[in-house]
Design an enzyme around this catalytic site. Structure first.
Site, PDB file in Angstrom:
ATOM      1  N   LYS A  37      50.538  99.428  10.008  1.00  0.00           N
ATOM      2  CA  LYS A  37      50.072  98.077   9.755  1.00  0.00           C
ATOM      3  C   LYS A  37      49.209  97.988   8.565  1.00  0.00           C
ATOM      4  CE  LYS A  37      47.754  94.317  10.647  1.00  0.00           C
ATOM      5  NZ  LYS A  37      48.244  92.828  10.508  1.00  0.00           N
ATOM      6  N   LYS A  84      39.463  94.733   4.898  1.00  0.00           N
ATOM      7  CA  LYS A  84      39.369  95.691   5.964  1.00  0.00           C
ATOM      8  C   LYS A  84      40.891  96.500   5.938  1.00  0.00           C
ATOM      9  CE  LYS A  84      40.357  95.702  10.290  1.00  0.00           C
ATOM     10  NZ  LYS A  84      40.535  95.344  11.736  1.00  0.00           N
TER      11      LYS A  84
HETATM   12  P1  NAD Z   1      38.068  88.090  16.682  1.00  0.00           P
HETATM   13  O1  NAD Z   1      36.660  88.414  15.872  1.00  0.00           O
HETATM   14  O2  NAD Z   1      38.530  86.798  16.706  1.00  0.00           O
HETATM   15  O3  NAD Z   1      38.131  88.564  18.141  1.00  0.00           O
HETATM   16  C1  NAD Z   1      37.421  90.082  18.288  1.00  0.00           C
HETATM   17  C2  NAD Z   1      36.674  89.730  19.818  1.00  0.00           C
HETATM   18  O4  NAD Z   1      36.320  91.336  20.012  1.00  0.00           O
HETATM   19  C3  NAD Z   1      35.645  88.901  19.790  1.00  0.00           C
HETATM   20  O5  NAD Z   1      35.713  87.664  20.762  1.00  0.00           O
HETATM   21  C4  NAD Z   1      34.446  89.532  19.998  1.00  0.00           C
HETATM   22  O6  NAD Z   1      33.621  88.949  20.847  1.00  0.00           O
HETATM   23  C5  NAD Z   1      34.922  90.831  20.827  1.00  0.00           C
HETATM   24  N1  NAD Z   1      34.071  92.115  20.880  1.00  0.00           N
HETATM   25  C6  NAD Z   1      33.351  92.484  19.689  1.00  0.00           C
HETATM   26  N2  NAD Z   1      32.745  93.541  20.005  1.00  0.00           N
HETATM   27  C7  NAD Z   1      33.317  93.794  21.306  1.00  0.00           C
HETATM   28  C8  NAD Z   1      32.581  94.905  22.204  1.00  0.00           C
HETATM   29  N3  NAD Z   1      31.783  95.686  22.065  1.00  0.00           N
HETATM   30  N4  NAD Z   1      33.078  94.705  23.501  1.00  0.00           N
HETATM   31  C9  NAD Z   1      33.849  93.749  23.973  1.00  0.00           C
HETATM   32  N5  NAD Z   1      34.493  92.654  23.190  1.00  0.00           N
HETATM   33  C10 NAD Z   1      33.980  92.745  21.663  1.00  0.00           C
HETATM   34  O7  NAD Z   1      39.277  89.081  16.021  1.00  0.00           O
HETATM   35  P2  NAD Z   1      40.754  88.738  15.809  1.00  0.00           P
HETATM   36  O8  NAD Z   1      41.118  87.840  14.920  1.00  0.00           O
HETATM   37  O9  NAD Z   1      41.254  88.567  17.416  1.00  0.00           O
HETATM   38  O10 NAD Z   1      41.295  89.979  15.472  1.00  0.00           O
HETATM   39  C11 NAD Z   1      41.156  91.302  16.626  1.00  0.00           C
HETATM   40  C12 NAD Z   1      41.925  92.378  15.753  1.00  0.00           C
HETATM   41  O11 NAD Z   1      43.423  91.962  15.463  1.00  0.00           O
HETATM   42  C13 NAD Z   1      41.540  92.941  14.496  1.00  0.00           C
HETATM   43  O12 NAD Z   1      41.366  94.199  14.565  1.00  0.00           O
HETATM   44  C14 NAD Z   1      42.338  92.243  13.450  1.00  0.00           C
HETATM   45  O13 NAD Z   1      42.215  92.958  12.404  1.00  0.00           O
HETATM   46  C15 NAD Z   1      43.460  92.149  13.978  1.00  0.00           C
HETATM   47  N6  NAD Z   1      44.471  91.207  13.725  1.00  0.00           N
HETATM   48  C16 NAD Z   1      44.130  89.843  13.407  1.00  0.00           C
HETATM   49  C17 NAD Z   1      44.911  88.921  12.835  1.00  0.00           C
HETATM   50  C18 NAD Z   1      44.585  87.368  12.850  1.00  0.00           C
HETATM   51  O14 NAD Z   1      45.292  86.532  12.177  1.00  0.00           O
HETATM   52  N7  NAD Z   1      43.257  87.138  13.205  1.00  0.00           N
HETATM   53  C19 NAD Z   1      46.325  89.262  12.692  1.00  0.00           C
HETATM   54  C20 NAD Z   1      46.701  90.372  12.934  1.00  0.00           C
HETATM   55  C21 NAD Z   1      45.861  91.531  13.396  1.00  0.00           C
END
Ligand code: NAD
Length: 296
Positions: free
Chosen positions: A173, A242
């Site tokens: 990834k 990141k």
């Molecule tokens: P986001 O910030 O929208 O969601 C993360 C969630 O985790 C939030 O709702 C937050 O409240 C929750 N969270 C944080 N700390 C926590 C804890 N201690 N306990 C419980 N919940 C907690 O992020 P996202 O965009 O959904 O991304 C999530 C992962 O997916 C990341 O690692 C990101 O790199 C990866 N990703 C994102 C995308 C994208 O397009 N957004 C694409 C591929 C991969």
């Protein structure tokens, strides 16, 4: 009636931009989900597709599969050590679908194994649109038997690619995003040079997309998000930085060539100093267009 497969009950922690639509796909596939998010009201807001629980550990209790979709390795470790590890059922599968660091994933897998459970890493590509449509590419690392057990469940969210042992999914990834970030920078420099030479970006992209310079950036990002000036891919510049840090850290750890990766990270880091980490990652093209040459 045969017993329902054990993957029909899932604990899900992290219900953000990606986690929420992924849970919707699971629920539509008949999976029962216990969901938790640290932000107040988020799990409750998804009560039509999951049973909200107040702690991550409560999502794990009685769940043969627990999925994490959290920001990064630091948060994953905090959640696991904050009670989740002790709540995992023997034989449970803990699936980290976040974009985490492969070496930290391997270390975490040893501790999870010490509790009689198995960690599988399964990060995704395809963004929010892919999560909503169930068309994510899921890069999976872990033992073959665990991955096969998970395959029908993961298939509800996208295409499964079993790329190797524990940590392999997180490695692929990050390395994929190193390529994606590189392609977007290179494409943007090429198109901006063409623009200053008097060329039309759309005309250039049409020619390049029939030639060897094409990529996801020429085929999708530039035509869909940059040419119209909408910059709404749903993936932030901060997340891209990141992922670049993870890729460069991996290359450093295995002492692989990394001059290009280091320069790519340096440029992207400078871009988010101006744009802010919450900017859409496609805004790197706007940043390049607006910056004086000597700052690049
Ligand atoms: P986001 O910030 O929208 O969601 C993360 C969630 O985790 C939030 O709702 C937050 O409240 C929750 N969270 C944080 N700390 C926590 C804890 N201690 N306990 C419980 N919940 C907690 O992020 P996202 O965009 O959904 O991304 C999530 C992962 O997916 C990341 O690692 C990101 O790199 C990866 N990703 C994102 C995308 C994208 O397009 N957004 C694409 C591929 C991969």
């Amino acid at each position: 009636m045969p017993d329902a497969p054990a993957t029909d009950r899932v604990g899900f922690v992290g219900l953000g931009r990606m986690g929420a639509p992924m849970v919707r796909r699971l629920a539509a596939g008949g999976v029962t989900v216990r969901g938790h998010d640290a932000a107040s009201g988020v799990a409750e807001g998804l009560a039509d597709v999951l049973a909200p629980v107040p702690r991550a550990a409560a999502a794990a209790e009685g769940s043969p599969v627990v999925i994490l979709m959290l920001p990064d390795s630091g948060v994953v470790e905090k959640v696991v050590d904050g009670g989740l590890l002790d709540a995992l059922a023997p034989g449970a599968l803990l699936v980290d679908m976040s974009t985490s660091e492969p070496l930290r994933t391997r270390a975490l897998a040893e501790r999870v194994a010490g509790c009689g459970a198995t960690l599988v890493d399964a990060p995704v590509s395809g963004g929010v649109a892919g999560a909503e449509a169930g068309t994510l590419t899921i890069m999976v690392g872990g033992p073959g038997d665990a991955v096969e057990r998970l395959r029908p469940l993961l298939a509800l969210m996208g295409r499964v690619r079993h790329v190797g042992g524990t940590g392999a999914g997180h490695a692929v990834k990050a390395l994929n995003n190193l390529l994606s970030a590189s392609h977007l920078l290179a494409t943007s420099e090429a198109i901006l040079a063409g623009e200053r030479f008097g060329l039309n970006p759309t005309t250039m992209l049409d020619a390049i997309n029939g030639s060897s310079g094409r990529s996801g950036s020429t085929e999708t990002k530039w035509p869909t998000h940059i040419v119209p000036g909408t910059y709404a891919s749903g993936f932030t510049a901060g997340l891209m930085v990141k992922d670049l840090r993870i890729a460069l850290g991996l290359a450093e750890a295995v002492d692989a060539p990394r001059g290009h990766a280091a320069r790519t990270l340096a440029l992207w880091s400078r871009a988010i100093d101006t744009l802010g980490p919450g900017a859409d990652h496609t805004e790197i093209a706007r940043w390049l267009r607006e910056r004086p040459e000597e700052d690049q």
